[in-house]
Design a protein around this motif. Structure first.
Motif, mmCIF file in Angstrom:
data_model
loop_
_atom_site.group_PDB
_atom_site.id
_atom_site.type_symbol
_atom_site.label_atom_id
_atom_site.label_comp_id
_atom_site.label_asym_id
_atom_site.label_seq_id
_atom_site.Cartn_x
_atom_site.Cartn_y
_atom_site.Cartn_z
ATOM 1 N N HIS A 1 -3.334 5.554 -3.795
ATOM 2 C CA HIS A 1 -2.789 4.406 -3.066
ATOM 3 C C HIS A 1 -2.639 3.261 -4.049
ATOM 4 O O HIS A 1 -3.603 2.869 -4.697
ATOM 5 C CB HIS A 1 -3.696 4.027 -1.891
ATOM 6 C CG HIS A 1 -3.591 4.986 -0.764
ATOM 7 N ND1 HIS A 1 -2.894 4.714 0.375
ATOM 8 C CD2 HIS A 1 -4.067 6.248 -0.625
ATOM 9 C CE1 HIS A 1 -2.958 5.760 1.192
ATOM 10 N NE2 HIS A 1 -3.665 6.700 0.600
ATOM 11 N N ALA A 2 -1.406 2.771 -4.160
ATOM 12 C CA ALA A 2 -1.102 1.695 -5.101
ATOM 13 C C ALA A 2 -0.727 0.450 -4.320
ATOM 14 O O ALA A 2 0.106 0.501 -3.420
ATOM 15 C CB ALA A 2 0.043 2.105 -6.020
ATOM 16 N N ASP B 1 0.870 -1.159 0.000
ATOM 17 C CA ASP B 1 0.000 0.000 0.000
ATOM 18 C C ASP B 1 0.910 1.213 0.000
ATOM 19 O O ASP B 1 1.289 1.716 1.052
ATOM 20 C CB ASP B 1 -0.948 0.013 1.194
ATOM 21 C CG ASP B 1 -1.948 1.169 1.098
ATOM 22 O OD1 ASP B 1 -2.118 1.742 0.003
ATOM 23 O OD2 ASP B 1 -2.547 1.502 2.131
ATOM 24 N N THR B 2 1.261 1.628 -1.187
ATOM 25 C CA THR B 2 2.155 2.755 -1.353
ATOM 26 C C THR B 2 1.324 3.997 -1.595
ATOM 27 O O THR B 2 0.480 4.026 -2.488
ATOM 28 C CB THR B 2 3.091 2.520 -2.560
ATOM 29 O OG1 THR B 2 3.781 1.288 -2.373
ATOM 30 C CG2 THR B 2 4.086 3.652 -2.702
ATOM 31 N N ARG B 3 1.551 5.027 -0.801
ATOM 32 C CA ARG B 3 0.834 6.291 -0.944
ATOM 33 C C ARG B 3 1.668 7.212 -1.827
ATOM 34 O O ARG B 3 2.839 7.434 -1.561
ATOM 35 C CB ARG B 3 0.623 6.917 0.424
ATOM 36 C CG ARG B 3 -0.150 8.200 0.383
ATOM 37 C CD ARG B 3 -0.282 8.788 1.802
ATOM 38 N NE ARG B 3 -0.800 10.115 1.748
ATOM 39 C CZ ARG B 3 -0.080 11.211 1.505
ATOM 40 N NH1 ARG B 3 1.214 11.120 1.300
ATOM 41 N NH2 ARG B 3 -0.649 12.401 1.464
ATOM 42 N N LEU B 4 1.058 7.701 -2.890
ATOM 43 C CA LEU B 4 1.739 8.616 -3.800
ATOM 44 C C LEU B 4 1.000 9.940 -3.842
ATOM 45 O O LEU B 4 -0.229 9.972 -3.746
ATOM 46 C CB LEU B 4 1.769 8.045 -5.222
ATOM 47 C CG LEU B 4 2.717 6.898 -5.498
ATOM 48 C CD1 LEU B 4 2.088 5.593 -5.134
ATOM 49 C CD2 LEU B 4 3.107 6.891 -6.952
ATOM 50 N N VAL C 1 -7.993 5.834 -6.337
ATOM 51 C CA VAL C 1 -8.074 7.282 -6.144
ATOM 52 C C VAL C 1 -9.514 7.615 -5.786
ATOM 53 O O VAL C 1 -10.449 7.117 -6.423
ATOM 54 C CB VAL C 1 -7.666 8.051 -7.422
ATOM 55 C CG1 VAL C 1 -8.052 9.511 -7.339
ATOM 56 C CG2 VAL C 1 -6.177 7.926 -7.680
ATOM 57 N N ALA C 2 -9.686 8.440 -4.786
ATOM 58 C CA ALA C 2 -11.016 8.934 -4.412
ATOM 59 C C ALA C 2 -10.938 10.458 -4.323
ATOM 60 O O ALA C 2 -9.983 11.001 -3.753
ATOM 61 C CB ALA C 2 -11.457 8.340 -3.078
ATOM 62 N N PHE C 3 -11.938 11.106 -4.896
ATOM 63 C CA PHE C 3 -12.026 12.568 -4.845
ATOM 64 C C PHE C 3 -13.366 12.977 -4.254
ATOM 65 O O PHE C 3 -14.383 12.336 -4.504
ATOM 66 C CB PHE C 3 -11.935 13.184 -6.245
ATOM 67 C CG PHE C 3 -10.591 13.087 -6.912
ATOM 68 C CD1 PHE C 3 -9.435 13.476 -6.264
ATOM 69 C CD2 PHE C 3 -10.492 12.629 -8.218
ATOM 70 C CE1 PHE C 3 -8.204 13.393 -6.888
ATOM 71 C CE2 PHE C 3 -9.269 12.544 -8.852
ATOM 72 C CZ PHE C 3 -8.128 12.935 -8.189
#
Length: 146
Positions: free
Chosen positions: A128-129, A23-26, A136-138
Motif C-alpha cells: 500500500h503506497a 492509498d494505492t494498493r499494488l 508492506v506486511a508479511f
C-alpha cells in the motif's frame, strides 16, 4: 467578521486534506524483486529461500513457528513501485534474519498481511503506497527444507 472568515477557511482546508491522501494498493511480483540487484544490495544473500503461500516448496523437514513483519518507508520523491520494492526488501530482510536466528533455511507460506487482512498469491505480494508512506506486511512460517 475577519475571525469568522479565518475560522471558516481553516475548517474548509482541514476537510480538504483527506482528499490529498493516497492509498494505492499494488500487487508486485516477488521473484522479480528477489532476483534484482537491489535485493543483493539490501542484504538478501540467498542463504534463506522465500516461498509465497501456494508456491511449491521443497519437502519441509521442520517448522520453527510463524512471524509477522510490518514495515513502512518514506514514499516522498519515489514512485509507488519504487517505494513498495524498497519496503518489501526491508520486510524480507527481517524475515531472513528471523530465519537465521531460528536455524531455518526457508521462509514458507508467505502471505501479505496489511492491516491483518490476508492476501494470498503464489507469485505476487501486496503493498500500500500513500502520498507520504508505503507499507508492506508479511505473515510467514520459518522452516528447514531439503
Amino acid at each position: 467578521m475577519k475571525r469568522r472568515l479565518t475560522v471558516g477557511m481553516a475548517c474548509l482546508l482541514l476537510t480538504a486534506v483527506p482528499a490529498f491522501a493516497a492509498d494505492t494498493r499494488l500487487e508486485l511480483p516477488l521473484q522479480e524483486l528477489l532476483d534484482s540487484p537491489e535485493a543483493k544490495a539490501a542484504g538478501i544473500d540467498g542463504s534463506v529461500r522465500f516461498y509465497l503461500a501456494g508456491q511449491k516448496t521443497p519437502a519441509v523437514v521442520s517448522r520453527f513457528g510463524e512471524d509477522v513483519t510490518n514495515r513502512k518507508t518514506n514514499g516522498v520523491g519515489k514512485s509507488d513501485t519504487e517505494s513498495c520494492r524498497w519496503v518489501a526488501l526491508s520486510a524480507l530482510k527481517a524475515l531472513q534474519q528471523g530465519a537465521k536466528d531460528r536455524g531455518a533455511n526457508a521462509v514458507i507460506d508467505i502471505v501479505s498481511y496489511f492491516k491483518k487482512n490476508e492476501f494470498r498469491s503464489a507469485t505476487h505480494y501486496e503493498c500500500h503506497a500513500g502520498g507520504i508512506m508505503s507499507g508492506v506486511a508479511f505473515k510467514a512460517t520459518y522452516a528447514k527444507v531439503k
